[in-house]
Write a protein that holds these residues in place. Structure first.
Motif, PDB file in Angstrom:
ATOM      1  N   LYS A 145      11.972   4.680   3.613  1.00 32.03           N
ATOM      2  CA  LYS A 145      11.901   4.553   2.160  1.00 32.03           C
ATOM      3  C   LYS A 145      10.776   3.589   1.803  1.00 32.03           C
ATOM      4  N   HIS A 203       9.516   6.688  -2.375  1.00 27.52           N
ATOM      5  CA  HIS A 203       9.447   7.960  -1.669  1.00 27.52           C
ATOM      6  C   HIS A 203       9.957   7.766  -0.245  1.00 27.52           C
ATOM      7  N   TYR A 204      10.481   8.825   0.330  1.00 27.04           N
ATOM      8  CA  TYR A 204      10.825   8.811   1.746  1.00 27.04           C
ATOM      9  C   TYR A 204       9.638   9.383   2.519  1.00 27.04           C
ATOM     10  N   VAL A 205       9.097   8.574   3.426  1.00 19.52           N
ATOM     11  CA  VAL A 205       7.836   8.881   4.093  1.00 19.52           C
ATOM     12  C   VAL A 205       8.072   9.087   5.588  1.00 19.52           C
ATOM     13  N   SER A 211       5.024  11.708   1.932  1.00 20.02           N
ATOM     14  CA  SER A 211       6.306  11.820   1.252  1.00 20.02           C
ATOM     15  C   SER A 211       6.781  13.266   1.308  1.00 20.02           C
TER      16      SER A 211
END
Length: 435
Positions: free
Chosen positions: A418, A379-381, A398
């Motif tokens: 990421k 996930h992009y956090v 996320s």
């Protein structure tokens, strides 16, 4: 002079408090304090949705009256202030003024008027421009409308915040640009029914709906993520869902209040939609965004709810698999339609409490199952919080709303990183940054 403010309730109240703080620190030379004993002005920003809000309010007033400086003023603001008005001052002589939720732009005036009461719910400050000088960090709240036109049987908000009025597009865009310039990366748009934006403006305005607003906000440089709360299921048309799915800056998490899975109870609640409509909209949403994160609100034990009605709620819970859920046993609130029903149809407390336990236990099972399936996913956090020291970690959400903890890594707040999920702890996710 020192200002102490206590904020109760929802994100709308938090934003109202931010506006009042900004007004008082820019126009009246106040500075914030976390110690009520040293304050020259104490504000209690109240919430009417809480259980027994009036009793709790007067308890709070009594506590502050005992510890405050003799010269300090106490002001009661927000939703409880709106519907109680002068009654607050009559019952609590230590209160210097009362300011309703629809009147917060008057804060710098009312502090100079002893025993003043400003609670008109038809007052319009939708075009009032608040300063934006406070440091909000990487996330910020942004109002897009005020008030509510709905008539949900259990809700007092229309009686405290008045009719729904949308804030003009140019003011919203201007505010978003200022926030972006101050370092904000993510906006949380606020309104009682955000996806009904554009239904009514108080001044001449071009025609625009919520999908159009999302499209315009996505063009603001520096804003990388847009969230909003709460959309109403009734207004989840295909145009809105398609904009939600296709707009790259709109986060793929959404809070869609259900309240009940029973069409019969939804009708009694005056929600305006059925179980079938709700599930239809969820199916459409998931077809467009398969990994969407969905949150909800559920009331159990609403008057007239029987076992079959509750079974419908459980059915929706299992079909949707909500990622977040705020759930409560129904309790009557003064000044609402359902309060006037008295004991008619009331579900016994022990029955309602048992239903709530069943609902929450099932939801915990769902979250554990979903969390385990996340292991190995990336996930992009957006990093929102860090803690250094022996148990150091970074933390953020996320795109689809999952809170992810990254142990033993001190990352930069505001960066979008990421992250690969390494393990789950109950329903929580733990990951590590990935190249």
């Amino acid at each position: 002079m020192k200002l102490y403010i206590e904020t109760l309730g929802c994100a709308m109240n938090m934003r109202d408090s931010e506006h009042m703080i900004t007004e008082l620190t820019t126009k009246e030379d106040y500075t914030l304090t976390e110690d009520a004993k040293e304050a020259d002005l104490i504000l209690i920003n109240t919430c009417s949705v809480r259980e027994k809000p009036e009793r709790k309010l007067f308890s709070e007033i009594g506590q502050f009256a005992r510890i405050k400086k003799p010269s300090a003023k106490i002001g009661i603001c927000g939703c409880t202030a709106s519907h109680m008005g002068e009654e607050i001052i009559k019952k609590a002589p230590s209160v210097n003024f009362v300011l309703g939720a629809r009147n917060i732009s008057k804060i710098s005036e009312i502090i100079h008027k002893d025993k003043a009461v400003e609670v008109a719910i038809d007052f319009d400050d939708s075009t009032y421009v608040f300063d934006t000088v406070r440091n909000t960090g990487v996330r910020a709240l942004l109002n897009i409308s005020i008030g509510c036109d709905k008539k949900c049987a259990y809700c007092i908000v229309p009686h405290t915040r008045g009719k729904e009025i949308s804030i003009p597009l140019d003011l919203i865009i201007s505010e978003a640009k200022k926030l972006a310039e101050s370092g904000v990366k993510e906006l949380m748009l606020l309104g009682q029914n955000v996806n009904n934006y554009g239904v009514r403006f108080s001044t001449p305005h071009q025609s625009i709906n919520f999908a159009g607003l999302l499209n315009k906000l996505a063009l603001v440089d520096g804003i990388e993520r847009i969230r909003f709360t709460s959309p109403h299921p009734l207004h989840m048309d295909d145009e809105f869902l398609e904009e939600f799915a296709s707009n790259p800056k709109v986060c793929k998490s959404i809070h869609i209040p259900l309240q009940s899975g029973s069409s019969k109870i939804l009708k009694s609640m005056r929600r305006g939609y059925s179980k079938e409509w709700y599930l239809n909209r969820i199916a459409k949403l998931k077809s467009l965004v398969p990994d969407v994160g969905i949150g909800t609100d559920i009331i159990v034990g609403f008057p007239g709810e029987d076992e079959e009605d509750f079974a419908h709620t459980m059915d929706v819970l299992e079909q949707v698999g909500f990622d977040t859920m705020y759930s409560f046993v129904y309790s009557p609130r003064p000044h609402t339609e359902s309060f006037a029903w008295g004991e008619e149809g009331m579900v016994p407390k022990e029955v309602a409490s048992n239903r709530l336990s069943i609902l929450q236990n099932k939801h915990r099972e769902i979250l554990k199952h979903k969390a385990k399936k996340e292991i190995g996913n990336t996930h992009y956090v957006l990093i929102e919080n860090i803690k250094s020291g022996e148990e150091s970690f970074s933390e953020g959400r996320s795109d689809n709303g999952k809170l992810i903890k990254i142990p033993q890594e001190i990352l930069k707040i505001g960066d979008i990183i990421k992250v690969q999920i390494a393990q789950s702890d109950g329903g929580s996710l733990i990951g590590q940054s990935a190249l």
